[in-house]
Motif scaffolding. Structure first.
Motif, PDB file in Angstrom:
ATOM      1  N   LEU A 184       0.706  -1.423   0.116  1.00 15.09           N
ATOM      2  CA  LEU A 184       0.151   0.371  -0.190  1.00 15.09           C
ATOM      3  C   LEU A 184       1.046   1.842  -0.177  1.00 15.09           C
ATOM      4  O   LEU A 184       1.861   1.276   0.960  1.00 15.09           O
ATOM      5  N   TYR A 185       0.875   2.033  -1.181  1.00 14.11           N
ATOM      6  CA  TYR A 185       1.420   3.768  -1.001  1.00 14.11           C
ATOM      7  C   TYR A 185       0.204   4.176  -0.405  1.00 14.11           C
ATOM      8  O   TYR A 185      -0.763   4.638  -0.773  1.00 14.11           O
ATOM      9  N   ASP A 186       0.436   5.078   0.602  1.00 17.78           N
ATOM     10  CA  ASP A 186      -0.316   5.952   1.217  1.00 17.78           C
ATOM     11  C   ASP A 186       0.763   7.176   1.108  1.00 17.78           C
ATOM     12  O   ASP A 186       1.887   7.921   1.310  1.00 17.78           O
ATOM     13  N   VAL A 187      -0.414   8.444  -0.025  1.00 17.66           N
ATOM     14  CA  VAL A 187       0.353   9.557  -0.280  1.00 17.66           C
ATOM     15  C   VAL A 187      -0.473  10.811   0.204  1.00 17.66           C
ATOM     16  O   VAL A 187      -1.909  10.516   0.266  1.00 17.66           O
ATOM     17  N   TRP A 194      -4.848  13.384  -0.308  1.00 20.33           N
ATOM     18  CA  TRP A 194      -4.513  11.788   0.220  1.00 20.33           C
ATOM     19  C   TRP A 194      -5.401  10.801  -0.939  1.00 20.33           C
ATOM     20  O   TRP A 194      -7.047  10.833  -0.805  1.00 20.33           O
ATOM     21  N   PHE A 195      -4.437  10.200  -1.467  1.00 16.44           N
ATOM     22  CA  PHE A 195      -5.163   9.255  -1.965  1.00 16.44           C
ATOM     23  C   PHE A 195      -4.097   7.439  -0.922  1.00 16.44           C
ATOM     24  O   PHE A 195      -2.852   7.780  -1.225  1.00 16.44           O
ATOM     25  N   VAL A 196      -5.046   6.810  -2.052  1.00 19.07           N
ATOM     26  CA  VAL A 196      -3.905   5.356  -1.618  1.00 19.07           C
ATOM     27  C   VAL A 196      -4.487   4.919  -2.692  1.00 19.07           C
ATOM     28  O   VAL A 196      -4.754   4.681  -3.549  1.00 19.07           O
ATOM     29  N   VAL A 197      -2.615   3.567  -2.941  1.00 19.23           N
ATOM     30  CA  VAL A 197      -2.812   2.702  -3.959  1.00 19.23           C
ATOM     31  C   VAL A 197      -2.229   1.291  -3.779  1.00 19.23           C
ATOM     32  O   VAL A 197      -1.248   1.655  -2.650  1.00 19.23           O
ATOM     33  N   ILE A 198      -2.910   0.894  -4.465  1.00 15.67           N
ATOM     34  CA  ILE A 198      -2.746  -0.643  -3.714  1.00 15.67           C
ATOM     35  C   ILE A 198      -2.471  -1.581  -4.899  1.00 15.67           C
ATOM     36  O   ILE A 198      -2.790  -1.379  -5.074  1.00 15.67           O
ATOM     37  N   GLU A 199      -0.897  -2.421  -4.503  1.00 15.76           N
ATOM     38  CA  GLU A 199      -0.160  -2.798  -5.561  1.00 15.76           C
ATOM     39  C   GLU A 199      -0.263  -4.636  -5.256  1.00 15.76           C
ATOM     40  O   GLU A 199       0.148  -5.053  -3.911  1.00 15.76           O
ATOM     41  N   ASN A 200      -0.713  -5.525  -5.241  1.00 16.29           N
ATOM     42  CA  ASN A 200      -0.923  -7.207  -5.638  1.00 16.29           C
ATOM     43  C   ASN A 200       0.105  -7.453  -6.366  1.00 16.29           C
ATOM     44  O   ASN A 200       0.136  -8.118  -7.711  1.00 16.29           O
TER      45      ASN A 200
END
Length: 236
Positions: A184-187, A194-200
Motif C-alpha cells: 500500500l502506498y499512502d500519499v 490524500w489517496f491510497v494505491v494498492i499493489e498486488n
C-alpha cells in the motif's frame, strides 16, 4: 491594500509556451495532456493557471482544486498509438506541484533529452455532471531554458490517469506492506489531497480492500461515495 495579487514568472532569454484547455467533468475517461520533446538537457518550469478573481464577474467565478504532474516516457513511448489514437502510458513521474485551490500551481525540474507530458488535474470537478455547469478553463504555461519541440495536446486512453497516479505514489508515497504480496502506498500532498494505491504482487489471489469514511467531515471523495470496496486482481 490589495485583496489579491497575481505573480508572473519572468526569465530573460527563456522560451515560453501557453496552451489553453478545460478540465473535463469526468477526468478518467476524457483526460487530455500536453506533450513535448526535449533534445538537450534543460531546466523547465510548468505552471497551471485557472481563472482568478481578477477580470471575472463574481457570479461567474468558479474555483476548483488543481494539481500538476510532469511525467516522462521511455524510449518507445510518448507518441500516439496509431490504432487507438491515444498516448502510451508514462514510465516515470518527474515532478508534481502542490495541490491547492489557488489561481496557479507550479513545478520545476531539470529534464534530460526525452519525451514528456504535463497532466493538469482537478479532482473536485470530476462529478460536475449538471448540463448547465460550464467547464472550468485552464492555461498551462511551459517555460524552458532551452528550446522544446513537438508541443501538442493529446488524448489519453483508459488507465492512463491511474497509471500516472501510481507513478506519483511510488515517488511521493509512504510504502506500507501488509504481507509479502500486498503493498500500500499512502500519499499526502499539501495536506489537502490524500489517496491510497494498492499493489498486488500475488500470481493467483484477489484481495478485497474496504475503506469506510462514514462520519468524517470536510472530506470530498473523488468517487462521490463514503464506502469503498475494491477487488485487486493478481499482479495489479
Amino acid at each position: 491594500y490589495f485583496s489579491h495579487v497575481d505573480v508572473c514568472y519572468y526569465h530573460p532569454d527563456w522560451h515560453s509556451i501557453r496552451v489553453k484547455g478545460q478540465f473535463p467533468r469526468h477526468a478518467p475517461s476524457h483526460l487530455e495532456v500536453l506533450t513535448f520533446q526535449t533534445f538537450e538537457s534543460t531546466e523547465v518550469k510548468v505552471c497551471l493557471y485557472q481563472p482568478s478573481y481578477r477580470g471575472c464577474r463574481e457570479e461567474s467565478y468558479k474555483k476548483v482544486d488543481i494539481l500538476l504532474l510532469l511525467v516522462r516516457y521511455d524510449d518507445r513511448g510518448g507518441s500516439l498509438d496509431k490504432l487507438e489514437g491515444s498516448l502510451q502510458f508514462p514510465s516515470e513521474c518527474i515532478a508534481t506541484s502542490k495541490h491547492n485551490m489557488t489561481s496557479v500551481v507550479t513545478c520545476s525540474a531539470i529534464l534530460n533529452p526525452g519525451r514528456y507530458s504535463v497532466i493538469p488535474l482537478s479532482f473536485k470537478n470530476w462529478h460536475a455532471t449538471l448540463s448547465h455547469e460550464s467547464p472550468v478553463p485552464y492555461v498551462i504555461g511551459l517555460f524552458s531554458a532551452k528550446v522544446i519541440e513537438w508541443v501538442e495536446r493529446a488524448p489519453t486512453k483508459p488507465g492512463y490517469l491511474s497509471e500516472s497516479l501510481f507513478l506519483l505514489a511510488r515517488k511521493e508515497g509512504t510504502l506500507r506492506s501488509f504481507n509479502h504480496h500486498l503493498k500500500l502506498y499512502d500519499v499526502h500532498i499539501s495536506r489537502s489531497l490524500w489517496f491510497v494505491v494498492i499493489e498486488n504482487h500475488d500470481k493467483f489471489y484477489h484481495y478485497r480492500i474496504s475503506i469506510d469514511f462514514t462520519g468524517t467531515i470536510n472530506l470530498k471523495l473523488s468517487r462521490n461515495v463514503l464506502q469503498i470496496d475494491d477487488y485487486v486482481p493478481p499482479q495489479h
